[in-house]
Design a protein around this motif. Structure first.
Motif, short mmCIF file in Angstrom:
data_model
loop_
_atom_site.label_atom_id
_atom_site.label_comp_id
_atom_site.label_asym_id
_atom_site.label_seq_id
_atom_site.Cartn_x
_atom_site.Cartn_y
_atom_site.Cartn_z
N PHE A 76 0.65 -1.14 0.13
CA PHE A 76 0.15 0.04 0.07
C PHE A 76 0.76 1.28 0.01
CE2 PHE A 76 0.68 -1.16 4.53
CZ PHE A 76 0.93 0.03 5.04
N ILE A 77 1.98 1.28 0.42
CA ILE A 77 3.07 2.33 0.37
C ILE A 77 3.97 2.26 -1.09
CG2 ILE A 77 5.04 3.69 1.04
CD1 ILE A 77 4.37 2.42 4.03
N LYS A 78 3.70 2.99 -1.96
CA LYS A 78 4.01 2.92 -3.49
C LYS A 78 5.28 3.99 -3.61
CE LYS A 78 -0.22 1.06 -4.76
NZ LYS A 78 0.21 -0.44 -4.97
N VAL A 79 6.42 3.82 -4.36
CA VAL A 79 7.20 4.76 -4.73
C VAL A 79 6.52 5.57 -6.01
CG1 VAL A 79 9.27 5.33 -5.95
CG2 VAL A 79 9.19 3.60 -3.91
N PRO A 80 6.33 6.74 -6.15
CA PRO A 80 5.75 7.06 -7.50
C PRO A 80 6.25 6.72 -8.43
CG PRO A 80 6.04 8.99 -5.83
CD PRO A 80 6.81 7.74 -5.40
N LYS A 81 5.33 6.59 -9.68
CA LYS A 81 5.83 5.89 -11.10
C LYS A 81 6.78 6.96 -11.50
CE LYS A 81 3.97 4.12 -15.19
NZ LYS A 81 2.70 3.85 -16.01
N THR A 82 6.39 8.40 -11.55
CA THR A 82 7.53 9.38 -12.18
C THR A 82 8.79 9.08 -11.61
OG1 THR A 82 6.70 11.13 -10.57
CG2 THR A 82 5.60 10.97 -12.83
N THR A 83 8.85 8.80 -10.43
CA THR A 83 10.39 8.59 -9.68
C THR A 83 10.99 7.38 -10.42
OG1 THR A 83 9.50 9.81 -7.50
CG2 THR A 83 11.50 8.37 -7.55
N LEU A 84 10.22 6.30 -10.16
CA LEU A 84 10.92 5.25 -10.95
C LEU A 84 11.19 5.31 -12.23
CD1 LEU A 84 8.74 2.36 -9.15
CD2 LEU A 84 10.91 3.23 -8.55
N ILE A 85 10.40 5.97 -12.97
CA ILE A 85 10.87 6.26 -14.60
C ILE A 85 12.17 7.10 -14.75
CG2 ILE A 85 9.98 7.27 -16.46
CD1 ILE A 85 7.42 6.76 -15.83
N ARG A 86 12.12 8.04 -13.73
CA ARG A 86 13.44 8.93 -13.77
C ARG A 86 14.49 8.09 -13.30
NH1 ARG A 86 15.46 11.53 -9.14
NH2 ARG A 86 13.44 11.41 -8.19
N HIS A 87 14.61 7.26 -12.34
CA HIS A 87 15.76 6.61 -12.09
C HIS A 87 16.08 5.55 -13.29
CE1 HIS A 87 16.67 7.76 -8.10
NE2 HIS A 87 15.37 7.80 -7.70
N LEU A 95 24.25 4.12 -19.33
CA LEU A 95 24.75 3.02 -20.01
C LEU A 95 25.00 3.67 -21.47
CD1 LEU A 95 22.50 0.16 -18.41
CD2 LEU A 95 25.19 0.69 -18.20
N GLY A 96 24.86 4.93 -21.94
CA GLY A 96 25.09 5.32 -23.06
C GLY A 96 23.95 5.75 -24.06
N ASP A 97 22.76 5.36 -23.39
CA ASP A 97 21.74 5.60 -24.62
C ASP A 97 20.76 6.77 -24.01
OD1 ASP A 97 19.51 5.22 -26.25
OD2 ASP A 97 18.99 3.02 -25.73
N LEU A 98 21.16 8.00 -24.13
CA LEU A 98 20.78 9.24 -23.76
C LEU A 98 19.18 9.29 -24.64
CD1 LEU A 98 20.78 11.66 -22.13
CD2 LEU A 98 22.05 12.63 -23.87
N PRO A 99 19.11 9.17 -25.77
CA PRO A 99 18.00 9.08 -26.61
C PRO A 99 16.88 8.66 -25.98
CG PRO A 99 19.76 9.07 -28.11
CD PRO A 99 20.36 8.68 -26.77
N ARG A 100 16.89 7.33 -25.76
CA ARG A 100 16.10 6.57 -25.04
C ARG A 100 15.83 7.14 -24.02
NH1 ARG A 100 16.29 0.12 -23.52
NH2 ARG A 100 14.23 0.10 -22.43
N ALA A 101 16.63 7.50 -22.82
CA ALA A 101 16.37 8.07 -21.68
C ALA A 101 15.80 9.21 -21.53
CB ALA A 101 17.66 8.30 -20.85
N LEU A 102 15.91 10.20 -22.70
CA LEU A 102 14.98 11.37 -23.04
C LEU A 102 13.47 11.07 -23.24
CD1 LEU A 102 17.45 13.44 -24.54
CD2 LEU A 102 16.81 13.72 -22.18
N THR A 103 13.42 9.94 -24.23
CA THR A 103 11.93 9.41 -24.74
C THR A 103 11.26 9.19 -23.55
OG1 THR A 103 13.04 9.18 -26.93
CG2 THR A 103 11.09 8.24 -26.32
N GLU A 104 11.76 8.13 -22.83
CA GLU A 104 11.19 7.50 -21.67
C GLU A 104 10.63 8.48 -20.61
OE1 GLU A 104 12.58 3.78 -20.20
OE2 GLU A 104 12.58 2.79 -22.25
N TYR A 105 11.72 9.30 -20.23
CA TYR A 105 11.32 10.27 -19.13
C TYR A 105 10.27 11.27 -19.66
CZ TYR A 105 11.81 13.11 -15.16
OH TYR A 105 11.66 13.72 -13.91
N LYS A 106 10.10 11.54 -20.70
CA LYS A 106 9.15 12.74 -21.51
C LYS A 106 7.82 12.53 -20.95
CE LYS A 106 8.11 16.14 -24.17
NZ LYS A 106 8.52 17.65 -23.83
N VAL A 107 7.33 11.14 -20.83
CA VAL A 107 5.93 11.10 -20.26
C VAL A 107 5.55 11.61 -18.93
CG1 VAL A 107 5.64 9.22 -21.83
CG2 VAL A 107 6.39 8.84 -19.28
#
Length: 221
Positions: A76-87, A95-107
């Motif tokens: 019932f205690i959840k780490v916010p989804k946006t926080t997990l996506i950020r990490h 790991l060298g995939d900045l474009p994918r990092a930016l795309t995934e965090y954009k949401v």
């Protein structure tokens, strides 16, 4: 306090020769300990995630994000989804995939807990991880334009000191940060920036003093 009460009850039951009561008391104690551990699991594993992230142990970050996602489905205690996506995005950038990092965090932009200015501040961090410090500075300044506050100015000062050795620019950023009330959380970062600035300007004794004070505040926290 509750554990002490259970032990007292168990002692009384043992004194009265009621072994069933002793067993029940210790069973209750075990259940309580398990309950407390269960309650703290998200906090325990998020602390591990934060430490792995801070030390750039990217494979460990990925595993911990996956674990916390699964834990969030049943706890019932959840780490916010946006926080997990950020990490996870930081892990990708590391790991060298900045474009994918930016795309995934954009949401996450403008989602609960991630207003536009904060989103930009975190994106600046992704660029730093990827070694693109000029772009990180641009995003940092964008965040300041949206939400001027001491944390954003201290981020700017830190980047100017660490990556550009720009003492004059950092001093201006620190001066802007000082116009705002300095929270207890911000004080170690403020002192660290002052220490780094003094070191860059060759004032080694004040630099050592400020950096040690910053470290002391972090340890006490």
């Amino acid at each position: 306090m509750l554990i002490l009460m259970i032990l007292v009850i168990a002692g009384l039951e043992y004194y009265r020769g009621r072994l069933v009561g002793v067993v029940l008391a210790f069973f209750g104690l075990i259940l309580w300990i398990l309950f407390v551990v269960c309650i703290r699991l998200p906090s325990i594993y998020y602390t591990k995630l934060y430490q792995a992230d801070d030390w750039h142990r990217w494979n460990e970050v990925l595993k911990l994000v996956g674990f916390l996602e699964k834990l969030g489905k049943v706890h019932f205690i959840k780490v916010p989804k946006t926080t997990l996506i950020r990490h996870q995005a930081k892990e990708l950038a590391g790991l060298g995939d900045l474009p994918r990092a930016l795309t995934e965090y954009k949401v996450c932009e403008n989602q609960p807990g991630c207003p536009s200015w904060l989103y930009k501040a975190f994106v600046a961090g992704f660029y730093d991880i990827a070694g693109q410090h000029d772009t990180a500075l641009e995003w940092n300044r964008e965040a300041i334009r949206e939400k001027p506050q001491n944390a954003m100015y201290l981020d700017l000062a830190n980047r100017l000191l660490r990556y550009k050795h720009d003492a004059a620019g950092a001093r201006e950023a620190i001066a802007e940060a000082e116009k705002f009330t300095m929270s207890e959380i911000a004080k170690p970062f403020y002192l660290r920036c002052l220490g780094m600035l003094a070191y860059l300007e060759g004032d080694y004794s004040p630099a050592k003093e400020k950096l040690e004070l910053a470290l002391d505040l972090v340890v006490k926290a």
